[in-house]
Enzyme design. Sequence first.
Site, PDB file in Angstrom:
ATOM      1  N   CYS A  19     -18.792  61.642  64.591  1.00 10.71           N
ATOM      2  CA  CYS A  19     -18.815  62.671  65.491  1.00 10.71           C
ATOM      3  C   CYS A  19     -20.350  62.959  65.898  1.00 10.71           C
ATOM      4  O   CYS A  19     -21.242  63.575  65.292  1.00 10.71           O
ATOM      5  CB  CYS A  19     -18.267  64.016  65.588  1.00 10.71           C
ATOM      6  SG  CYS A  19     -18.222  65.021  66.849  1.00 10.71           S
TER       7      CYS A  19
ATOM      8  N   CYS B 296     -10.265  70.564  67.182  1.00 10.91           N
ATOM      9  CA  CYS B 296     -11.309  70.397  68.228  1.00 10.91           C
ATOM     10  C   CYS B 296     -11.145  71.224  69.294  1.00 10.91           C
ATOM     11  O   CYS B 296     -11.148  70.782  70.653  1.00 10.91           O
ATOM     12  CB  CYS B 296     -11.424  68.805  68.443  1.00 10.91           C
ATOM     13  SG  CYS B 296     -13.158  68.607  69.367  1.00 10.91           S
TER      14      CYS B 296
ATOM     15  N   CYS C 220     -14.883  71.684  62.508  1.00 11.86           N
ATOM     16  CA  CYS C 220     -15.411  70.564  62.352  1.00 11.86           C
ATOM     17  C   CYS C 220     -15.165  70.030  60.864  1.00 11.86           C
ATOM     18  O   CYS C 220     -15.224  68.994  60.426  1.00 11.86           O
ATOM     19  CB  CYS C 220     -16.730  70.389  62.727  1.00 11.86           C
ATOM     20  SG  CYS C 220     -17.359  70.779  64.579  1.00 11.86           S
TER      21      CYS C 220
ATOM     22  N   CYS D 275     -12.319  68.281  60.186  1.00 13.91           N
ATOM     23  CA  CYS D 275     -11.749  67.286  61.296  1.00 13.91           C
ATOM     24  C   CYS D 275     -11.620  66.011  60.676  1.00 13.91           C
ATOM     25  O   CYS D 275     -12.577  65.659  59.860  1.00 13.91           O
ATOM     26  CB  CYS D 275     -12.899  67.149  62.480  1.00 13.91           C
ATOM     27  SG  CYS D 275     -12.577  65.992  63.567  1.00 13.91           S
TER      28      CYS D 275
ATOM     29  N   GLU E 120       5.566  66.643  80.464  1.00 18.70           N
ATOM     30  CA  GLU E 120       4.528  66.378  81.190  1.00 18.70           C
ATOM     31  C   GLU E 120       3.932  66.828  82.236  1.00 18.70           C
ATOM     32  O   GLU E 120       2.926  67.563  82.567  1.00 18.70           O
ATOM     33  CB  GLU E 120       4.081  64.521  81.154  1.00 18.70           C
ATOM     34  CG  GLU E 120       4.137  63.827  79.889  1.00 18.70           C
ATOM     35  CD  GLU E 120       3.242  64.454  78.813  1.00 18.70           C
ATOM     36  OE1 GLU E 120       2.032  64.839  79.186  1.00 18.70           O
ATOM     37  OE2 GLU E 120       3.325  64.176  77.628  1.00 18.70           O
TER      38      GLU E 120
END
Length: 354
Positions: free
Chosen positions: A207, A191, A198, A201, A36
């Site tokens: 959305c 995205c 899209c 998606c 991370e």
Amino acid sequence: MPDSVAGSLLAWYDQHGRKNLPWHENRTPYRVWVSEIMLQQTQVNTVIPYYEAFMQRFPDVEALASAPVDDVLQHWSGLGYYARARNLQKAAIAVMEEHGGEFPDSQAALEALTGIGRSTAAAILAQAHGIRATILDGNVKRVLARYHAVRGWPGRPKVMNALWAHAEKHTPDARVRDYTQAIMDLGAMVCTRRRPDCADCPINDGCEALAQGIVAQLPESKPRKIMPEKETWLLLIEDDIGNLLMERRPPSGIWGGLWSLPEMDTAVTLDELPEIASRELGIQCEDPEPLAGFRHTFSHYHLHIHPVRLRLTGQSAIADSERLHWHPRSTAPSLGVPSPIRKLLTEPEQPSLV
DNA sequence: GATACGTGGCT
DNA sequence: TAGCCAAGTAT
């Protein structure tokens, strides 16, 4: 009523998500934490080789805590944002000394470790412990800014707060580990910043940005400022057997804690350099020889670098001190060195002319 | 709240 | 190409 976004993302993740990244194996808090930190503002493909080497050298928190800081910085050399490496080791020492070598499993205790903020703490909780926690990284910001048509630059606290609220709302109670990975993967694979897919998606039906036809405009970008230009001289001080004098930079600021060439600002004149080197570095040299300069662009300014070669006269008493270190010219330094300096040392004739 | 902090990829 | 951006945090 269950959150349909989480369900749709999890179903998509099962089919399409990334499950074989190096930090997905053996998800201990330590391994998740290091990944991370490396992944902050840094892309996955850049991180992978660094992560593998880092884990070889520092397999657990104890190994990291007890290592020389130069070892840590050497393994970070080229990754950038070097405060991350220094903070990583500080936090490792804190985990050893204040937590008995075991990572805490609460948001607050994790955020108390330097280098761990709200999103990274949540990622560790979700990924390593399976505890419900909400992340908000660049991918999630983009997904949610579009899904909820959140206007404004996410760097503004008001916009950020709105995105955090949406993120919290979508976080499910079950399968948080997969959900966290799923929403990041969606941002990375579907995205995307440019040319989002899209049509494929899994959450396109809800959305807002898609419905309003403003997907390409979100999230809004940061207002840009004109980048300042800075000038500096880097002194390549060589002894008679080809060693170069390197200097540890101050702990804060650009390339903090790394080893670089002695640096002078260009307010001085070329003639003054031998005297300055004598006064500041305690060495005798002559014949300043300007080399081809180059420009290095950071996120915040352009640095014009003017290398100058100085030949040492006589023997130098200075070597291997806290601040100054002789290094063989012919090999890459085994210390933490910024990328442009490494290139300058290993490809001395390569820097592009300005 | 604004700024500093790296590097490499992409267009 | 020069600018934009990427798994953010510290000050």
